[in-house]
Design a protein around this motif. Structure first.
Motif, PDB file in Angstrom:
ATOM      1  N   ALA A 204       6.774  -6.496  -7.327  1.00 38.89           N
ATOM      2  CA  ALA A 204       8.264  -6.036  -7.087  1.00 38.89           C
ATOM      3  C   ALA A 204       8.074  -4.417  -7.216  1.00 38.89           C
ATOM      4  O   ALA A 204       8.791  -3.723  -6.168  1.00 38.89           O
ATOM      5  CB  ALA A 204       9.042  -6.580  -7.800  1.00 38.89           C
ATOM      6  N   GLU A 205       7.430  -3.839  -8.061  1.00 43.26           N
ATOM      7  CA  GLU A 205       7.715  -2.407  -8.162  1.00 43.26           C
ATOM      8  C   GLU A 205       6.920  -1.698  -7.029  1.00 43.26           C
ATOM      9  O   GLU A 205       7.279  -0.866  -6.648  1.00 43.26           O
ATOM     10  CB  GLU A 205       6.982  -1.979  -9.621  1.00 43.26           C
ATOM     11  N   ILE A 206       5.850  -2.045  -6.867  1.00 43.59           N
ATOM     12  CA  ILE A 206       4.864  -1.519  -5.683  1.00 43.59           C
ATOM     13  C   ILE A 206       5.677  -1.444  -4.329  1.00 43.59           C
ATOM     14  O   ILE A 206       5.587  -0.631  -3.543  1.00 43.59           O
ATOM     15  CB  ILE A 206       3.437  -1.822  -5.679  1.00 43.59           C
ATOM     16  N   SER A 207       6.304  -2.743  -4.242  1.00 41.30           N
ATOM     17  CA  SER A 207       6.963  -3.253  -2.930  1.00 41.30           C
ATOM     18  C   SER A 207       8.128  -2.220  -2.821  1.00 41.30           C
ATOM     19  O   SER A 207       8.471  -1.667  -1.590  1.00 41.30           O
ATOM     20  CB  SER A 207       7.109  -4.439  -2.781  1.00 41.30           C
ATOM     21  N   SER A 208       8.990  -2.037  -3.847  1.00 37.32           N
ATOM     22  CA  SER A 208       9.946  -1.108  -3.809  1.00 37.32           C
ATOM     23  C   SER A 208       9.592   0.381  -3.499  1.00 37.32           C
ATOM     24  O   SER A 208      10.221   1.130  -2.977  1.00 37.32           O
ATOM     25  CB  SER A 208      10.819  -1.113  -5.191  1.00 37.32           C
ATOM     26  N   ARG A 209       8.564   0.907  -4.198  1.00 32.86           N
ATOM     27  CA  ARG A 209       8.090   1.940  -3.931  1.00 32.86           C
ATOM     28  C   ARG A 209       7.637   2.197  -2.348  1.00 32.86           C
ATOM     29  O   ARG A 209       7.911   3.424  -1.746  1.00 32.86           O
ATOM     30  CB  ARG A 209       6.821   2.334  -4.905  1.00 32.86           C
ATOM     31  N   ALA A 210       6.871   1.421  -1.836  1.00 35.96           N
ATOM     32  CA  ALA A 210       6.483   1.557  -0.496  1.00 35.96           C
ATOM     33  C   ALA A 210       7.847   1.542   0.348  1.00 35.96           C
ATOM     34  O   ALA A 210       7.784   2.427   1.342  1.00 35.96           O
ATOM     35  CB  ALA A 210       5.697   0.235  -0.043  1.00 35.96           C
ATOM     36  N   ALA A 211       8.824   0.842   0.145  1.00 33.20           N
ATOM     37  CA  ALA A 211       9.929   0.770   0.923  1.00 33.20           C
ATOM     38  C   ALA A 211      10.718   1.932   0.849  1.00 33.20           C
ATOM     39  O   ALA A 211      11.070   2.639   1.952  1.00 33.20           O
ATOM     40  CB  ALA A 211      10.937  -0.392   0.480  1.00 33.20           C
ATOM     41  N   ASN A 212      10.764   2.645  -0.288  1.00 33.37           N
ATOM     42  CA  ASN A 212      11.450   3.930  -0.460  1.00 33.37           C
ATOM     43  C   ASN A 212      10.511   5.167   0.154  1.00 33.37           C
ATOM     44  O   ASN A 212      11.026   6.167   0.662  1.00 33.37           O
ATOM     45  CB  ASN A 212      11.453   4.192  -2.007  1.00 33.37           C
TER      46      ASN A 212
END
Length: 265
Positions: A204-212
Protein backbone atom coordinates in the motif's frame (compact mmCIF):
# COMPACT_ATOMS: atom_id res chain seq x y z
CA UNK A 1 -23.42 17.38 -13.69
CA UNK A 2 -20.71 14.77 -14.16
CA UNK A 3 -19.61 14.47 -17.79
CA UNK A 4 -18.26 11.05 -18.73
CA UNK A 5 -15.84 10.06 -21.49
CA UNK A 6 -16.27 6.35 -22.21
CA UNK A 7 -13.35 3.95 -22.29
CA UNK A 8 -12.82 3.10 -26.00
CA UNK A 9 -12.01 -0.52 -25.20
CA UNK A 10 -15.26 -1.21 -23.31
CA UNK A 11 -17.15 -4.31 -24.38
CA UNK A 12 -20.50 -5.76 -23.22
CA UNK A 13 -18.58 -8.27 -21.10
CA UNK A 14 -16.03 -5.77 -19.78
CA UNK A 15 -17.74 -2.41 -19.46
CA UNK A 16 -15.70 -0.27 -17.06
CA UNK A 17 -17.66 2.89 -17.87
CA UNK A 18 -21.00 1.17 -17.43
CA UNK A 19 -20.06 -0.16 -14.00
CA UNK A 20 -19.38 3.33 -12.68
CA UNK A 21 -22.47 4.75 -14.40
CA UNK A 22 -24.58 2.14 -12.58
CA UNK A 23 -22.99 3.17 -9.30
CA UNK A 24 -23.73 6.83 -10.05
CA UNK A 25 -27.36 5.96 -10.85
CA UNK A 26 -27.69 4.28 -7.44
CA UNK A 27 -26.62 7.59 -5.90
CA UNK A 28 -29.06 9.55 -8.11
CA UNK A 29 -26.06 11.53 -9.36
CA UNK A 30 -26.68 13.41 -12.63
CA UNK A 31 -24.32 12.49 -15.47
CA UNK A 32 -24.01 12.78 -19.22
CA UNK A 33 -21.74 11.20 -21.82
CA UNK A 34 -19.22 13.44 -23.57
CA UNK A 35 -17.90 12.32 -26.98
CA UNK A 36 -14.49 13.79 -27.79
CA UNK A 37 -15.02 12.98 -31.46
CA UNK A 38 -18.18 15.09 -31.68
CA UNK A 39 -17.41 18.28 -29.79
CA UNK A 40 -15.55 21.43 -30.69
CA UNK A 41 -13.18 21.81 -27.71
CA UNK A 42 -12.91 25.56 -28.39
CA UNK A 43 -16.66 25.91 -27.88
CA UNK A 44 -17.81 22.80 -26.02
CA UNK A 45 -20.76 24.38 -24.24
CA UNK A 46 -19.58 23.30 -20.78
CA UNK A 47 -17.60 25.25 -18.21
CA UNK A 48 -16.77 24.77 -14.53
CA UNK A 49 -18.00 21.19 -14.69
CA UNK A 50 -16.50 17.84 -13.71
CA UNK A 51 -15.32 15.57 -16.53
CA UNK A 52 -14.45 11.96 -15.74
CA UNK A 53 -12.18 10.22 -18.24
CA UNK A 54 -12.72 6.48 -18.06
CA UNK A 55 -10.39 6.19 -21.05
CA UNK A 56 -9.22 7.85 -24.25
CA UNK A 57 -7.59 6.76 -27.47
CA UNK A 58 -3.85 7.33 -27.53
CA UNK A 59 -3.97 9.85 -30.33
CA UNK A 60 -3.44 13.55 -30.67
CA UNK A 61 -7.12 14.40 -31.15
CA UNK A 62 -8.40 12.94 -27.89
CA UNK A 63 -5.53 14.17 -25.79
CA UNK A 64 -5.51 17.68 -27.25
CA UNK A 65 -9.29 18.01 -26.92
CA UNK A 66 -9.12 16.86 -23.33
CA UNK A 67 -6.30 19.30 -22.56
CA UNK A 68 -8.37 22.20 -23.92
CA UNK A 69 -11.41 21.09 -21.91
CA UNK A 70 -9.22 21.04 -18.82
CA UNK A 71 -8.63 24.79 -19.12
CA UNK A 72 -12.23 25.53 -18.08
CA UNK A 73 -13.28 22.34 -16.31
CA UNK A 74 -12.05 19.92 -13.65
CA UNK A 75 -10.88 16.73 -15.37
CA UNK A 76 -10.37 13.40 -13.56
CA UNK A 77 -7.77 12.20 -14.22
CA UNK A 78 -6.06 15.37 -15.42
CA UNK A 79 -4.78 15.40 -19.01
CA UNK A 80 -1.27 15.95 -17.65
CA UNK A 81 -1.36 12.89 -15.41
CA UNK A 82 -2.90 10.71 -18.14
CA UNK A 83 -0.14 11.80 -20.52
CA UNK A 84 2.51 11.09 -17.90
CA UNK A 85 1.18 7.59 -17.30
CA UNK A 86 0.83 6.92 -21.04
CA UNK A 87 4.56 7.53 -21.43
CA UNK A 88 6.76 4.95 -19.73
CA UNK A 89 9.63 7.44 -19.95
CA UNK A 90 7.77 10.19 -18.10
CA UNK A 91 6.45 7.77 -15.48
CA UNK A 92 9.89 6.30 -14.80
CA UNK A 93 11.46 9.76 -14.55
CA UNK A 94 8.95 10.81 -11.90
CA UNK A 95 9.29 7.55 -9.97
CA UNK A 96 13.06 7.98 -9.86
CA UNK A 97 12.80 11.65 -8.84
CA UNK A 98 10.43 10.71 -6.01
CA UNK A 99 12.70 7.88 -4.84
CA UNK A 100 10.15 5.17 -5.65
CA UNK A 101 11.88 1.82 -6.30
CA UNK A 102 11.68 0.77 -9.95
CA UNK A 103 13.80 -1.52 -12.13
CA UNK A 104 16.98 0.00 -13.58
CA UNK A 105 16.04 1.50 -16.92
CA UNK A 106 17.60 3.23 -19.92
CA UNK A 107 16.02 5.30 -22.66
CA UNK A 108 18.10 5.87 -25.75
CA UNK A 109 18.41 5.82 -29.54
CA UNK A 110 21.81 4.17 -29.27
CA UNK A 111 22.11 0.42 -29.86
CA UNK A 112 25.58 0.62 -28.28
CA UNK A 113 24.06 1.86 -25.02
CA UNK A 114 21.53 -0.95 -25.12
CA UNK A 115 24.29 -3.49 -25.74
CA UNK A 116 26.26 -2.20 -22.75
CA UNK A 117 23.13 -2.39 -20.59
CA UNK A 118 22.46 -5.91 -21.86
CA UNK A 119 26.00 -7.01 -21.04
CA UNK A 120 25.55 -5.67 -17.51
CA UNK A 121 22.26 -7.47 -16.82
CA UNK A 122 22.39 -10.49 -19.12
CA UNK A 123 18.65 -10.32 -19.68
CA UNK A 124 16.52 -7.21 -20.16
CA UNK A 125 12.98 -6.24 -21.13
CA UNK A 126 12.10 -4.23 -24.23
CA UNK A 127 9.00 -2.05 -23.91
CA UNK A 128 7.35 0.40 -26.30
CA UNK A 129 7.31 3.90 -24.84
CA UNK A 130 3.57 4.14 -25.45
CA UNK A 131 1.56 0.97 -25.05
CA UNK A 132 -1.24 -0.74 -23.17
CA UNK A 133 -2.42 -4.16 -22.04
CA UNK A 134 1.13 -5.55 -22.17
CA UNK A 135 1.36 -5.31 -25.95
CA UNK A 136 4.84 -5.20 -27.50
CA UNK A 137 6.71 -6.09 -24.29
CA UNK A 138 9.21 -8.94 -24.39
CA UNK A 139 12.42 -10.16 -22.70
CA UNK A 140 15.67 -10.25 -24.67
CA UNK A 141 19.15 -11.67 -24.16
CA UNK A 142 20.74 -10.70 -27.47
CA UNK A 143 21.05 -7.35 -29.23
CA UNK A 144 19.72 -8.97 -32.41
CA UNK A 145 16.30 -9.16 -30.71
CA UNK A 146 16.11 -5.39 -30.31
CA UNK A 147 12.97 -3.76 -31.69
CA UNK A 148 12.48 -0.31 -33.15
CA UNK A 149 13.93 2.83 -31.56
CA UNK A 150 13.62 4.72 -29.36
CA UNK A 151 14.70 2.06 -26.88
CA UNK A 152 13.09 1.90 -23.47
CA UNK A 153 14.88 -1.01 -21.79
CA UNK A 154 14.55 -2.31 -18.22
CA UNK A 155 16.53 -4.86 -16.31
CA UNK A 156 14.79 -8.23 -16.13
CA UNK A 157 13.51 -9.08 -12.65
CA UNK A 158 12.90 -12.80 -12.20
CA UNK A 159 9.34 -13.40 -11.01
CA UNK A 160 6.33 -15.68 -11.17
CA UNK A 161 3.67 -12.99 -10.75
CA UNK A 162 2.97 -9.29 -10.55
CA UNK A 163 0.39 -7.11 -8.78
CA UNK A 164 -2.04 -4.37 -9.78
CA UNK A 165 -2.98 -2.04 -6.94
CA UNK A 166 -5.87 0.40 -7.33
CA UNK A 167 -5.21 3.76 -5.65
CA UNK A 168 -7.73 6.57 -5.07
CA UNK A 169 -6.55 9.87 -3.58
CA UNK A 170 -3.32 8.24 -2.46
CA UNK A 171 -5.04 5.31 -0.70
CA UNK A 172 -4.67 1.71 -1.88
CA UNK A 173 -8.23 0.36 -1.97
CA UNK A 174 -7.93 -2.89 -3.93
CA UNK A 175 -5.38 -5.24 -5.45
CA UNK A 176 -4.97 -8.37 -7.55
CA UNK A 177 -2.17 -10.85 -8.00
CA UNK A 178 -1.62 -11.73 -11.67
CA UNK A 179 0.18 -14.86 -12.81
CA UNK A 180 0.71 -16.91 -15.96
CA UNK A 181 2.94 -19.60 -17.47
CA UNK A 182 4.51 -17.03 -19.79
CA UNK A 183 6.57 -13.85 -19.44
CA UNK A 184 3.58 -11.49 -19.39
CA UNK A 185 1.10 -11.69 -16.50
CA UNK A 186 -1.25 -9.02 -17.81
CA UNK A 187 -4.89 -10.16 -17.90
CA UNK A 188 -5.12 -9.12 -21.57
CA UNK A 189 -2.12 -11.35 -22.31
CA UNK A 190 -3.75 -14.41 -20.79
CA UNK A 191 -2.77 -13.91 -17.15
CA UNK A 192 -4.99 -15.08 -14.33
CA UNK A 193 -6.09 -12.62 -11.67
CA UNK A 194 -6.61 -13.44 -8.01
CA UNK A 195 -7.96 -10.87 -5.56
CA UNK A 196 -5.65 -9.82 -2.73
CA UNK A 197 -7.86 -10.03 0.34
CA UNK A 198 -5.72 -7.74 2.49
CA UNK A 199 -3.17 -5.35 1.00
CA UNK A 200 0.17 -5.57 2.87
CA UNK A 201 1.33 -2.29 4.39
CA UNK A 202 4.48 -2.10 2.27
CA UNK A 203 2.48 -2.74 -0.92
CA UNK A 204 0.00 0.00 0.00
CA UNK A 205 2.79 2.41 0.91
CA UNK A 206 4.80 2.04 -2.29
CA UNK A 207 1.63 2.22 -4.42
CA UNK A 208 0.62 5.45 -2.72
CA UNK A 209 4.08 6.90 -3.31
CA UNK A 210 3.90 5.96 -6.98
CA UNK A 211 0.50 7.64 -7.39
CA UNK A 212 1.75 10.78 -5.69
CA UNK A 213 4.86 10.79 -7.88
CA UNK A 214 2.72 11.19 -11.02
CA UNK A 215 0.23 13.53 -9.28
CA UNK A 216 -2.90 11.59 -10.16
CA UNK A 217 -6.39 11.32 -8.64
CA UNK A 218 -6.72 7.56 -9.07
CA UNK A 219 -4.69 4.92 -10.87
CA UNK A 220 -3.57 1.32 -11.15
CA UNK A 221 -0.01 0.73 -9.95
CA UNK A 222 1.78 -2.34 -11.32
CA UNK A 223 4.31 -3.96 -9.00
CA UNK A 224 6.81 -6.79 -9.06
CA UNK A 225 7.78 -8.57 -5.83
CA UNK A 226 11.42 -7.83 -5.07
CA UNK A 227 13.40 -9.02 -2.04
CA UNK A 228 11.13 -8.17 0.92
CA UNK A 229 9.29 -5.37 -0.90
CA UNK A 230 8.18 -4.37 -4.40
CA UNK A 231 9.35 -2.52 -7.50
CA UNK A 232 6.97 -0.25 -9.42
CA UNK A 233 6.78 -1.15 -13.11
CA UNK A 234 4.31 1.48 -14.26
CA UNK A 235 1.28 3.55 -13.31
CA UNK A 236 -1.92 3.31 -15.35
CA UNK A 237 -3.95 6.52 -15.60
CA UNK A 238 -7.09 4.86 -17.04
CA UNK A 239 -7.02 1.49 -15.27
CA UNK A 240 -9.30 -1.50 -15.29
CA UNK A 241 -10.02 -3.37 -12.06
CA UNK A 242 -10.38 -7.00 -13.16
CA UNK A 243 -10.73 -9.58 -10.38
CA UNK A 244 -10.57 -7.12 -7.49
CA UNK A 245 -12.85 -7.99 -4.61
CA UNK A 246 -13.10 -4.32 -3.58
CA UNK A 247 -16.10 -2.46 -5.08
CA UNK A 248 -13.96 -0.15 -7.22
CA UNK A 249 -16.84 1.27 -9.34
CA UNK A 250 -18.64 2.34 -6.15
CA UNK A 251 -15.44 3.92 -4.83
CA UNK A 252 -14.93 5.85 -8.07
CA UNK A 253 -18.57 6.97 -8.14
CA UNK A 254 -18.32 8.19 -4.57
CA UNK A 255 -15.14 10.08 -5.34
CA UNK A 256 -16.70 11.72 -8.41
CA UNK A 257 -19.82 12.78 -6.51
CA UNK A 258 -17.76 14.39 -3.76
CA UNK A 259 -15.46 16.05 -6.30
CA UNK A 260 -18.45 17.49 -8.17
CA UNK A 261 -19.95 18.80 -4.93
CA UNK A 262 -16.70 20.54 -4.03
CA UNK A 263 -16.73 22.34 -7.41
CA UNK A 264 -20.20 23.72 -6.74
CA UNK A 265 -19.55 24.67 -3.12
Amino acid sequence: MIYIIKKPTDTPDDNSTGMVVSALDKRNAPWKYLDLDKINPFNPGIEDELIWVCGIRQDGVHFEALSVLGLSNAVVNSPESIATCASKVQTTARLIKAGVPTPETIFTNSQEHVETFLEKHGKVVYKPVYGFDGNGIYPMTNISELGESPYYIQEFIKNNCDYRVFVIEGEAVGAIRRSSDTFAHNIHQGGLGEAVAEIPDNMAEISSRAANAVNIDYCGVDLLPWEDSYLVLEVNGTPNWHCMSAPIPEYIAGYLVEKEKSLKA
